[in-house]
Design a protein around this motif. Sequence first.
Motif, PDB file in Angstrom:
ATOM      1  N   CYS A 158      -4.701   5.393  -1.808  1.00  0.00           N
ATOM      2  CA  CYS A 158      -4.713   4.736  -0.494  1.00  0.00           C
ATOM      3  C   CYS A 158      -5.706   3.573  -0.436  1.00  0.00           C
ATOM      4  O   CYS A 158      -6.409   3.388   0.553  1.00  0.00           O
ATOM      5  CB  CYS A 158      -5.022   5.753   0.604  1.00  0.00           C
ATOM      6  N   GLN A 218      -7.673   2.404   6.086  1.00  0.00           N
ATOM      7  CA  GLN A 218      -7.788   1.629   4.860  1.00  0.00           C
ATOM      8  C   GLN A 218      -7.150   0.252   5.013  1.00  0.00           C
ATOM      9  O   GLN A 218      -7.656  -0.742   4.484  1.00  0.00           O
ATOM     10  CB  GLN A 218      -7.161   2.386   3.692  1.00  0.00           C
ATOM     11  N   SER A 219      -6.038   0.168   5.743  1.00  0.00           N
ATOM     12  CA  SER A 219      -5.416  -1.128   6.004  1.00  0.00           C
ATOM     13  C   SER A 219      -6.375  -2.036   6.763  1.00  0.00           C
ATOM     14  O   SER A 219      -6.493  -3.238   6.467  1.00  0.00           O
ATOM     15  CB  SER A 219      -4.123  -0.945   6.805  1.00  0.00           C
ATOM     16  N   VAL A 263      -1.031  -6.723   9.116  1.00  0.00           N
ATOM     17  CA  VAL A 263      -0.526  -5.501   8.486  1.00  0.00           C
ATOM     18  C   VAL A 263       0.844  -5.202   9.075  1.00  0.00           C
ATOM     19  O   VAL A 263       1.004  -5.117  10.300  1.00  0.00           O
ATOM     20  CB  VAL A 263      -1.480  -4.318   8.729  1.00  0.00           C
ATOM     21  N   CYS A 292       3.582  -1.797   4.302  1.00  0.00           N
ATOM     22  CA  CYS A 292       3.399  -0.361   4.079  1.00  0.00           C
ATOM     23  C   CYS A 292       4.474   0.451   4.783  1.00  0.00           C
ATOM     24  O   CYS A 292       4.760   0.237   5.960  1.00  0.00           O
ATOM     25  CB  CYS A 292       2.018   0.058   4.596  1.00  0.00           C
ATOM     26  N   PHE A 309      -4.282   5.871   6.076  1.00  0.00           N
ATOM     27  CA  PHE A 309      -3.605   4.620   5.738  1.00  0.00           C
ATOM     28  C   PHE A 309      -3.945   3.524   6.740  1.00  0.00           C
ATOM     29  O   PHE A 309      -4.137   2.362   6.364  1.00  0.00           O
ATOM     30  CB  PHE A 309      -2.096   4.838   5.663  1.00  0.00           C
ATOM     31  N   VAL A 323      -7.431  -5.669   4.883  1.00  0.00           N
ATOM     32  CA  VAL A 323      -6.824  -6.921   5.328  1.00  0.00           C
ATOM     33  C   VAL A 323      -7.907  -7.902   5.773  1.00  0.00           C
ATOM     34  O   VAL A 323      -8.979  -7.509   6.264  1.00  0.00           O
ATOM     35  CB  VAL A 323      -5.811  -6.660   6.468  1.00  0.00           C
ATOM     36  N   ILE A 342      -0.683  -6.968   4.424  1.00  0.00           N
ATOM     37  CA  ILE A 342      -0.430  -5.645   3.847  1.00  0.00           C
ATOM     38  C   ILE A 342       0.925  -5.179   4.359  1.00  0.00           C
ATOM     39  O   ILE A 342       1.208  -5.275   5.563  1.00  0.00           O
ATOM     40  CB  ILE A 342      -1.526  -4.636   4.230  1.00  0.00           C
ATOM     41  N   TRP A 384       3.852  -2.503   9.230  1.00  0.00           N
ATOM     42  CA  TRP A 384       4.116  -1.086   9.004  1.00  0.00           C
ATOM     43  C   TRP A 384       5.509  -0.719   9.492  1.00  0.00           C
ATOM     44  O   TRP A 384       5.989  -1.251  10.502  1.00  0.00           O
ATOM     45  CB  TRP A 384       3.115  -0.239   9.814  1.00  0.00           C
ATOM     46  N   LEU A 388       0.843  -1.192   0.000  1.00  0.00           N
ATOM     47  CA  LEU A 388       0.000   0.000   0.000  1.00  0.00           C
ATOM     48  C   LEU A 388       0.880   1.244   0.000  1.00  0.00           C
ATOM     49  O   LEU A 388       1.574   1.537   0.971  1.00  0.00           O
ATOM     50  CB  LEU A 388      -0.902  -0.017   1.232  1.00  0.00           C
TER      51      LEU A 388
END
Length: 331
Positions: free
Chosen positions: A242, A277-278, A288, A256, A274, A282, A254, A290, A192
């Motif tokens: 995004c 949206q994650s 996720v 990012c 962000f 997912v 995800i 990050w 992403l």
Amino acid sequence: MTDPAIELLKPFVCGDTLLLADEHWSLEDCIKAKHCITNRFRSALPDSVLFNDFVAPQDEQYSRVVYRLSKERAVVYRCLNLAAEMLSLNGQLVIAGGNKEGIKTALKQAKQLFGPQIETTLHSGYRLAIISKAQAITAIDDNNYTQLRELNVKGQAFWSKPGLFGWDKVDRGSEILVAAIDKQLDGSVLDLGCGWGFLSRAALKQDIDSLTASDNNAAALIATTKNLAPWAHKVTVVADDCGESLAARQFNHIICNPPFHQGFDHQTQLTEKFINQSARLVRRDGTVWWVVNQFVGVSQLAQRAFNQRDHIERRDGFDVWRLSGPKDLAN
């Protein structure tokens, strides 16, 4: 948050005007110009708004070009060259930006390009300039903006170009995240905000079924498409803001390294976008990954969106987070 430079330029976005729009402009403002060229994707763009990496439309000339100064110098010089190309003789470039953003340097380059006819007004730390095209142009050096060029990263060949943040180096945060996700990925993966595709390439070395790389930056999509070409059979590169156009709950993982600046300003709302949206994209049992600058308060910001927030490591000023247990967020 209101951008003073945009407010100064809005009255000029009308009639026979070409608007060169980086990340600062709203679509509502873009459609007021005869044509707009933007390097930032937005959904449902009308025909008058062209999404590309500042490529000139054919057979067009304008009496006015409006441009809000960009953050990346190569983008600034590219847009000045494009403005000069698209203006008719005696047409006007209307440009604005902050004194601390490099507007004075940009105006020096504009004088070299257009000629000396310039009117400048000062507005509380910002400058608005109207420059008339009084001469045939000789393009200024924009570092061959349109050309991809090869980078060697620890023996691996990548392609990148001006117009991307840190286009000629690997972000340290991304390097740290690559180490953290080693042997952690499977199934479907979303990168992403993929940039030029460094994280995507790392993910493709693992046993995954598919990868989607999304970004709203035209230059990023050009570079990522080139970098991921050998894996085209299981890669989708998407122009997207995004993840807004992607279906919910479809990704096992995800990855990012999100931006935390919009233009020249640090935007907490961008980080929250962000994160939210994650959480939407997912899968329920997905993860996720990050990496962010350590001053970005991910744990607090992600509390609303994820049940589990694991701080994996802090290194060289960056934090790696593993977020899981996505919540259903109200619109």
